[in-house]
Design a protein around this motif. Sequence first.
Motif, mmCIF file in Angstrom:
data_model
loop_
_atom_site.group_PDB
_atom_site.id
_atom_site.type_symbol
_atom_site.label_atom_id
_atom_site.label_comp_id
_atom_site.label_asym_id
_atom_site.label_seq_id
_atom_site.Cartn_x
_atom_site.Cartn_y
_atom_site.Cartn_z
ATOM 1 N N GLN A 85 0.754 -1.069 0.133
ATOM 2 C CA GLN A 85 -0.189 -0.066 0.129
ATOM 3 C C GLN A 85 0.891 1.318 -0.102
ATOM 4 O O GLN A 85 0.355 2.178 0.144
ATOM 5 C CB GLN A 85 -0.947 -0.135 1.252
ATOM 6 N N SER A 86 2.183 1.113 -0.052
ATOM 7 C CA SER A 86 3.087 2.187 -0.132
ATOM 8 C C SER A 86 3.883 1.839 -1.325
ATOM 9 O O SER A 86 4.334 1.155 -1.513
ATOM 10 C CB SER A 86 4.017 2.270 1.215
ATOM 11 N N VAL A 87 4.391 3.248 -1.951
ATOM 12 C CA VAL A 87 5.224 3.111 -3.186
ATOM 13 C C VAL A 87 6.574 2.731 -2.651
ATOM 14 O O VAL A 87 7.439 2.030 -3.181
ATOM 15 C CB VAL A 87 5.344 4.514 -3.915
ATOM 16 N N ILE A 88 6.975 3.364 -1.687
ATOM 17 C CA ILE A 88 8.359 2.949 -0.855
ATOM 18 C C ILE A 88 8.553 1.722 -0.585
ATOM 19 O O ILE A 88 9.191 0.840 -0.786
ATOM 20 C CB ILE A 88 8.645 3.775 0.276
ATOM 21 N N ARG A 89 7.413 0.982 0.130
ATOM 22 C CA ARG A 89 7.545 -0.551 0.835
ATOM 23 C C ARG A 89 7.564 -1.322 -0.531
ATOM 24 O O ARG A 89 8.194 -2.394 -0.465
ATOM 25 C CB ARG A 89 6.626 -0.344 1.846
ATOM 26 N N PHE B 148 11.156 2.558 8.950
ATOM 27 C CA PHE B 148 11.926 1.646 8.040
ATOM 28 C C PHE B 148 12.872 1.970 7.107
ATOM 29 O O PHE B 148 13.189 1.262 6.171
ATOM 30 C CB PHE B 148 10.774 0.800 7.539
ATOM 31 N N ALA B 149 13.105 3.280 7.044
ATOM 32 C CA ALA B 149 13.941 3.794 6.073
ATOM 33 C C ALA B 149 15.205 3.042 5.653
ATOM 34 O O ALA B 149 15.450 3.178 4.438
ATOM 35 C CB ALA B 149 14.116 5.445 6.188
ATOM 36 N N ASN B 150 15.737 2.608 6.559
ATOM 37 C CA ASN B 150 17.061 1.836 6.510
ATOM 38 C C ASN B 150 16.915 0.239 6.392
ATOM 39 O O ASN B 150 17.926 -0.388 6.599
ATOM 40 C CB ASN B 150 18.079 2.232 7.391
ATOM 41 N N PHE B 151 15.491 -0.092 6.456
ATOM 42 C CA PHE B 151 15.402 -1.672 6.420
ATOM 43 C C PHE B 151 16.137 -2.391 5.441
ATOM 44 O O PHE B 151 16.896 -3.452 5.767
ATOM 45 C CB PHE B 151 13.896 -2.015 6.441
ATOM 46 N N HIS B 152 16.078 -1.961 4.217
ATOM 47 C CA HIS B 152 16.831 -2.718 3.124
ATOM 48 C C HIS B 152 18.337 -2.817 3.156
ATOM 49 O O HIS B 152 18.925 -3.899 2.721
ATOM 50 C CB HIS B 152 16.352 -2.025 1.789
ATOM 51 N N LEU B 153 19.087 -1.966 3.674
ATOM 52 C CA LEU B 153 20.430 -1.805 4.240
ATOM 53 C C LEU B 153 20.723 -2.841 5.204
ATOM 54 O O LEU B 153 21.462 -3.539 4.994
ATOM 55 C CB LEU B 153 20.902 -0.323 4.380
ATOM 56 N N LEU C 218 15.946 3.783 13.164
ATOM 57 C CA LEU C 218 15.775 5.158 13.677
ATOM 58 C C LEU C 218 16.903 5.915 13.485
ATOM 59 O O LEU C 218 16.885 7.228 13.518
ATOM 60 C CB LEU C 218 15.723 4.961 15.197
ATOM 61 N N LEU C 219 18.144 5.715 12.857
ATOM 62 C CA LEU C 219 19.142 6.310 12.280
ATOM 63 C C LEU C 219 18.721 7.274 11.304
ATOM 64 O O LEU C 219 18.516 6.801 10.094
ATOM 65 C CB LEU C 219 20.492 5.451 12.102
#
Length: 236
Positions: free
Chosen positions: A85-89, A130-135, A197-198
């Motif tokens: 439901q999110s372009v980013i996710r 979740f901005a850094n999840f993929h890393l 959270l970073l």
Amino acid sequence: MIRTKAIVLSHLKFRDTSLIVRCYTLEGVRSYLLKGVLSQKKKALSPAYFEPLSQLELVTSERNDGSLEYIKEAKVCFPYKKLQQSVIRSSVLFFLSEIGCSVLQEEHPNPSLFSFWEESLQWYDRAEYFANFHLKFLVDLTLYLGVLPNTSAMELPYFDLEAGVFVSMHNGHSLMSEQDSLLLKFFLSHSLEEVCLLKISREERNGLLEQLLNYYLWHLPNFKIPKSWEVLKSVL
């Protein structure tokens, strides 16, 4: 007949009404032929089940001389609430499905690797930050792929992509910058929650992503850079 959990890696249209679906299962990587799943007739299996990284429970046919197996029953065992439901996710989801297609090749069971994918994706679906999840996912995945960076000298300033160790000076190898190396140290030594959270800039995030993909290229012979990398850089 085999009952197993599965994570969808990819699907490919076959003829007009069928799909070939590649999954990572508790038994290892498997490919299935879904005959007529795209036809207008009433059918037991919905094509919607087989979106990238969907988590399913399958009942399948036995393997027979390397031929494609068949799925007799399928149900979603963890319905995502936020990921599509999110372009980013959803962009991250597609990127990770390409990573999975590239690095998941084994046809024998690896329960810890399967659990890592399963639990990480479920965490991502629930996460507020979740901005850094993929890393973090790419960093932690190296453990299960047998190429975890050596952390015995993390006080040194540069990460050597070729040797997989931290070093004190330029040595003719391909090295991460001091800033990227510092970020990598943080990702190696902190939890998923702490990492997400970073606050880092888009340039820092994309720079580290590029270096992690380079690390995969150095250490995984069959690895290919995902085509969706460029899209991911633009949305993150």
